[in-house]
Enzyme design. Structure first.
Site, PDB file in Angstrom:
ATOM      1  N   HIS A 174       1.098  -1.348   0.174  1.00  0.00           N
ATOM      2  CA  HIS A 174      -0.117   0.013  -0.067  1.00  0.00           C
ATOM      3  C   HIS A 174       0.831   1.155   0.034  1.00  0.00           C
ATOM      4  O   HIS A 174       1.757   1.422   0.861  1.00  0.00           O
ATOM      5  CB  HIS A 174      -1.026  -0.031   1.126  1.00  0.00           C
ATOM      6  CG  HIS A 174      -2.035  -0.896   1.305  1.00  0.00           C
ATOM      7  ND1 HIS A 174      -3.350  -0.646   1.769  1.00  0.00           N
ATOM      8  CD2 HIS A 174      -2.312  -1.970   0.421  1.00  0.00           C
ATOM      9  CE1 HIS A 174      -4.010  -1.525   1.628  1.00  0.00           C
ATOM     10  NE2 HIS A 174      -3.422  -2.455   0.688  1.00  0.00           N
ATOM     11  N   TYR A 205      -8.959   5.385   8.201  1.00  0.00           N
ATOM     12  CA  TYR A 205      -8.926   5.892   9.541  1.00  0.00           C
ATOM     13  C   TYR A 205      -9.835   6.937   9.441  1.00  0.00           C
ATOM     14  O   TYR A 205      -9.966   8.064   8.905  1.00  0.00           O
ATOM     15  CB  TYR A 205      -7.561   6.236   9.871  1.00  0.00           C
ATOM     16  CG  TYR A 205      -6.617   5.079   9.937  1.00  0.00           C
ATOM     17  CD1 TYR A 205      -6.298   4.490  11.207  1.00  0.00           C
ATOM     18  CD2 TYR A 205      -5.743   5.010   9.085  1.00  0.00           C
ATOM     19  CE1 TYR A 205      -5.413   3.560  11.299  1.00  0.00           C
ATOM     20  CE2 TYR A 205      -4.876   3.982   9.076  1.00  0.00           C
ATOM     21  CZ  TYR A 205      -4.454   3.160  10.128  1.00  0.00           C
ATOM     22  OH  TYR A 205      -3.553   2.266  10.418  1.00  0.00           O
ATOM     23  N   PRO A 208      -3.256   0.507  18.983  1.00  0.00           N
ATOM     24  CA  PRO A 208      -3.131  -0.112  17.574  1.00  0.00           C
ATOM     25  C   PRO A 208      -3.397   0.988  16.582  1.00  0.00           C
ATOM     26  O   PRO A 208      -3.078   0.534  15.331  1.00  0.00           O
ATOM     27  CB  PRO A 208      -4.550  -1.377  17.560  1.00  0.00           C
ATOM     28  CG  PRO A 208      -5.440  -0.757  18.566  1.00  0.00           C
ATOM     29  CD  PRO A 208      -4.527  -0.005  19.763  1.00  0.00           C
ATOM     30  N   LYS A 238       1.487  -0.086  15.038  1.00  0.00           N
ATOM     31  CA  LYS A 238       2.998  -0.350  15.202  1.00  0.00           C
ATOM     32  C   LYS A 238       3.303  -1.168  16.301  1.00  0.00           C
ATOM     33  O   LYS A 238       4.835  -1.388  16.477  1.00  0.00           O
ATOM     34  CB  LYS A 238       3.497   1.196  15.947  1.00  0.00           C
ATOM     35  CG  LYS A 238       3.035   2.198  15.012  1.00  0.00           C
ATOM     36  CD  LYS A 238       4.251   2.174  13.936  1.00  0.00           C
ATOM     37  CE  LYS A 238       4.127   3.040  12.783  1.00  0.00           C
ATOM     38  NZ  LYS A 238       4.654   2.488  11.452  1.00  0.00           N
ATOM     39  N   TYR A 271       4.454   6.570   9.450  1.00  0.00           N
ATOM     40  CA  TYR A 271       3.344   5.457   9.111  1.00  0.00           C
ATOM     41  C   TYR A 271       4.218   4.351   8.588  1.00  0.00           C
ATOM     42  O   TYR A 271       3.947   3.155   8.949  1.00  0.00           O
ATOM     43  CB  TYR A 271       2.224   5.905   8.272  1.00  0.00           C
ATOM     44  CG  TYR A 271       1.387   5.007   8.160  1.00  0.00           C
ATOM     45  CD1 TYR A 271       0.114   4.974   9.215  1.00  0.00           C
ATOM     46  CD2 TYR A 271       1.187   3.872   7.326  1.00  0.00           C
ATOM     47  CE1 TYR A 271      -0.839   4.090   9.360  1.00  0.00           C
ATOM     48  CE2 TYR A 271       0.266   2.814   7.326  1.00  0.00           C
ATOM     49  CZ  TYR A 271      -0.765   3.013   8.272  1.00  0.00           C
ATOM     50  OH  TYR A 271      -1.928   2.060   8.247  1.00  0.00           O
TER      51      TYR A 271
HETATM   52  C1  PHB Z   1      -5.651  -4.403  11.020  1.00  0.00           C
HETATM   53  O1  PHB Z   1      -5.695  -4.696   9.909  1.00  0.00           O
HETATM   54  O2  PHB Z   1      -5.770  -5.247  12.002  1.00  0.00           O
HETATM   55  C2  PHB Z   1      -5.287  -3.198  11.532  1.00  0.00           C
HETATM   56  C3  PHB Z   1      -4.533  -2.048  10.628  1.00  0.00           C
HETATM   57  C4  PHB Z   1      -4.046  -0.835  10.696  1.00  0.00           C
HETATM   58  C5  PHB Z   1      -4.171  -0.627  12.100  1.00  0.00           C
HETATM   59  C6  PHB Z   1      -4.438  -1.305  13.109  1.00  0.00           C
HETATM   60  C7  PHB Z   1      -5.219  -2.483  13.021  1.00  0.00           C
HETATM   61  O3  PHB Z   1      -3.695   0.788  12.417  1.00  0.00           O
END
Ligand code: PHB
Ligand code: APR
Length: 389
Positions: free
Chosen positions: A72, A200, A292, A296, A384
């Protein structure tokens, strides 16, 4: 029994370290409290930084992730009905890889087993003896018998609830912690992801995240109350709430289906210092936890593994202890920067129960700033995709 490096914990940190050491002819034994099946049913985040991919390649487990993972080069942020993209390639020289942590762990187990790695499952009452001496030992019980593993070094890779951190005397250790007043309710479903990149979402009703494992498997999260229980949330209630928190256009496209996993995770920031006591080295969740947001956790564990592996190689290959002596300092320098990013991104995107209208407006202003300011986007993108080791 004797080994060079006794590794406590067969999660991704312990397995990756063990496999990397193996490539250099350094012997280790991994002691895991659970069964392999149990470890492999835990669902965790799924975004890998380049640094982790490089370590996986070095460990000889880089093949499937490049074949089945999804690179990505951007991510989406939304607030209300507005959505914008942070372009990683514009601001950094690397993408991230979408590939489940469970799959990373599976690949590592396969590699350890294929190379006759010594893994002991279902150990209990693990005790680290003499970590501050030149001859540490790990004692444990398996199949009802008490065993002793003598070693040169102990790697404490046993997660947040393990014994390794607690082995460091409290007088020598300092814990730093922030607990967030909400959790994440996560759902895995066999449905196509709503978007080909992650979204997000900051919404007045709380945070939401649209993630994925592949074209046919989606992972979604919504911010929930700490006292919520997964069984309080029907699939229908989850999908309805998710739709309300993402932009209308995305909500209209969302394909829903039965959940195949549903769980709640609390959010916590935690760091313990130092990450070394004598011949005991803490690694991964044993030393630090991040919320989460930004995925990270595993990536920060990987940077610890890098510093520890480098230090162990230096000592075994060159007789130089400099890398081990500076392990805690080097690992923590990067840990704290990742803690800061995860805290910042979590604070920016969630509704806090005691948040005033003023604070909500400030949050929206910061997201607007991020939408329009290239320097802010560059800072976000660099964090990121992962800071350098
Ligand atoms: C996930 O796919 O579980 C996931 C992806 C990004 C995040 C947290 C969890 O920031
Ligand atoms: N003895 C032996 N093993 C133990 C003990 C113990 N006393 N306590 C815990 N363990 C095992 C756990 O069962 C688990 O399999 O240690 C392992 C630790 O694994 P994780 O918790 O997954 O931690 P780590 O390997 O550091 O992985 C980093 O990244 O995304 C984050 O939190 C997420 O798991 C993730 C982490």
């Amino acid at each position: 029994m004797r080994t060079q490096v006794a590794i406590i914990g067969g999660g991704p940190s312990g397995l990756l370290l063990s496999q990397l050491l193996h490539t250099r002819g350094i012997d280790s034994v991994v002691l895991e409290r659970q069964t392999k099946a149990y470890v492999l049913q835990r669902i965790r985040a799924g975004v890998l930084e380049q640094g982790l991919l490089d370590l996986m390649t070095e460990a000889g487990v880089g093949e499937r992730v490049y074949r089945e993972g999804f690179a990505h080069d951007g991510t989406l942020l939304s607030y209300g009905d507005e959505m914008f993209r942070i372009d990683f390639t514009e601001h950094t020289d690397k993408p991230v890889m979408v590939y489940g942590q469970t799959e990373v762990t599976r690949d590592l187990y396969e590699a350890r087993e294929a190379t006759d790695g010594r893994l002991v499952f279902q150990v209990s009452d693990v005790e680290i003896v003499g970590a501050d001496t030149d001859s540490p030992k790990v004692q444990y019980t398996v199949d009802g018998a008490r065993q002793t593993l003598a070693c040169d070094y102990v790697a404490g890779c046993d997660g947040f609830h393990g014994v390794s951190r607690k082995t460091i005397p409290e007088t020598l250790r300092k814990d730093y912690e922030k607990v967030y007043p909400f959790g994440w309710l996560g759902v895995l479903s066999r449905t196509p992801p709503v978007h080909h990149e992650l979204i997000y979402a900051n919404s007045e009703r709380g945070f939401a995240l649209c993630s994925m494992r592949n074209e046919a498997l989606s992972r979604y999260y919504i911010q929930c109350r700490l006292d919520d229980r997964p069984e309080d949330w029907s699939d229908q209630a989850f999908w309805d709430e998710l739709r309300r928190r993402i932009p209308g256009e995305q909500a209209a496209r969302l394909v829903t289906g039965p959940s195949i996993e549903k769980s709640i995770a609390p959010l916590r920031s935690f760091v313990t210092e130092p990450m070394r006591w004598g011949r005991l080295f803490l690694c991964g969740d044993a030393a630090h936890i991040v919320p989460p947001t930004g995925a990270k956790g595993l990536n920060t564990a990987a940077s610890d593994v890098h510093y520890l592996y480098t230090g162990l190689r230096q000592v075994y290959e060159e007789g130089d202890a400099e890398g081990l002596d500076r392990y805690s300092e080097r690992a923590l320098a990067r840990v704290w920067k990742t803690e800061r990013f995860s805290w910042w991104f979590s604070t920016l995107m969630h509704r806090f129960p005691d948040q005033t209208e003023f604070e909500y407006k400030i949050q929206l202003a910061e997201i607007e700033f991020l939408r329009t300011n290239k320097a802010a986007q560059a800072a976000m993108a660099q964090n990121y995709v992962g800071l350098p080791y």
